[in-house]
Design a protein around this motif. Structure first.
Motif, mmCIF file in Angstrom:
data_model
loop_
_atom_site.group_PDB
_atom_site.id
_atom_site.type_symbol
_atom_site.label_atom_id
_atom_site.label_comp_id
_atom_site.label_asym_id
_atom_site.label_seq_id
_atom_site.Cartn_x
_atom_site.Cartn_y
_atom_site.Cartn_z
ATOM 1 N N TYR A 101 9.126 -30.755 14.944
ATOM 2 C CA TYR A 101 8.883 -32.165 15.265
ATOM 3 C C TYR A 101 7.461 -32.331 15.768
ATOM 4 N N ARG B 102 14.063 -26.637 13.376
ATOM 5 C CA ARG B 102 13.519 -27.980 13.198
ATOM 6 C C ARG B 102 12.133 -28.049 13.829
ATOM 7 N N MET C 146 14.195 -25.788 18.087
ATOM 8 C CA MET C 146 13.239 -26.886 17.889
ATOM 9 C C MET C 146 11.859 -26.463 18.374
ATOM 10 N N ASP D 148 9.592 -28.314 9.470
ATOM 11 C CA ASP D 148 10.650 -27.313 9.655
ATOM 12 C C ASP D 148 10.181 -25.944 9.171
ATOM 13 N N ALA E 281 15.783 -35.611 19.698
ATOM 14 C CA ALA E 281 16.233 -34.558 18.782
ATOM 15 C C ALA E 281 17.678 -34.174 19.079
ATOM 16 N N GLU F 93 20.515 -34.383 16.252
ATOM 17 C CA GLU F 93 21.214 -33.158 15.859
ATOM 18 C C GLU F 93 22.670 -33.137 16.317
ATOM 19 N N PRO G 101 14.722 -26.152 22.569
ATOM 20 C CA PRO G 101 13.301 -26.399 22.301
ATOM 21 C C PRO G 101 12.498 -25.183 22.774
#
Length: 150
Positions: A90, A88, A36, A62, A103, A107, A7
């Motif tokens: 979110y 990705r 992410m 995305d 996530a 994933e 992330p």
């Protein structure tokens, strides 16, 4: 093949450092990375308007995430190392730690890589700690890259 989840925010330096640490740690393994980005309230709309994208075409979260500086810095590090990377986006919601853990589950992440910020113990108590919540709730190992390690 293992999947790692990173992330990242728009802080390019932190993102690049944790990606480089992940590349070093994962060296010699077959790994794919999922980068992410959690969009905070209104951030996705702001990103769309800053891109001056045609109104009749909608960019997915995305696709918007690929436009964030921290994400592109991270993907560059992985691509330079020959690691397959997916991006990705979110919606952040009120609980980023919960979104990160969810996530990782979606994933199929084998590991989560996070970077820490320097914060006083009082700051952690008042504001909470996303890292602590991820550590306590993730179903896979979590690697925390310390502030200022590079």
């Amino acid at each position: 093949m293992d999947t790692i989840l990173l992330p990242v925010t728009s802080h390019t330096g932190w993102a690049r450092d944790v990606a480089a640490a992940a590349v070093e740690t994962e060296a010699g393994t077959e790994t794919e990375a999922v980068v992410m980005h959690l969009f905070e309230d209104g951030e996705a709309e702001t990103t769309r308007s800053n891109l001056d994208y045609p109104v009749d075409e909608t960019l997915t979260l995305d696709e918007l995430a690929t436009r964030k500086r921290g994400v592109s810095a991270t993907t560059d590090v992985f691509e330079d190392a020959g690691i397959n990377v997916q991006v990705r986006g979110y919606n952040g919601g009120d609980e980023p730690a919960g979104e990160i853990v969810a996530a990782a589950e979606r994933e199929g992440a084998d590991r989560i890589y996070l970077y820490s910020r320097k914060r006083s113990p009082a700051g952690k108590a008042v504001f909470g700690s996303t890292i602590q919540k991820v550590l306590l709730n993730a179903s896979c190992p979590v690697v925390v890259y310390p502030f200022g390690a590079r």
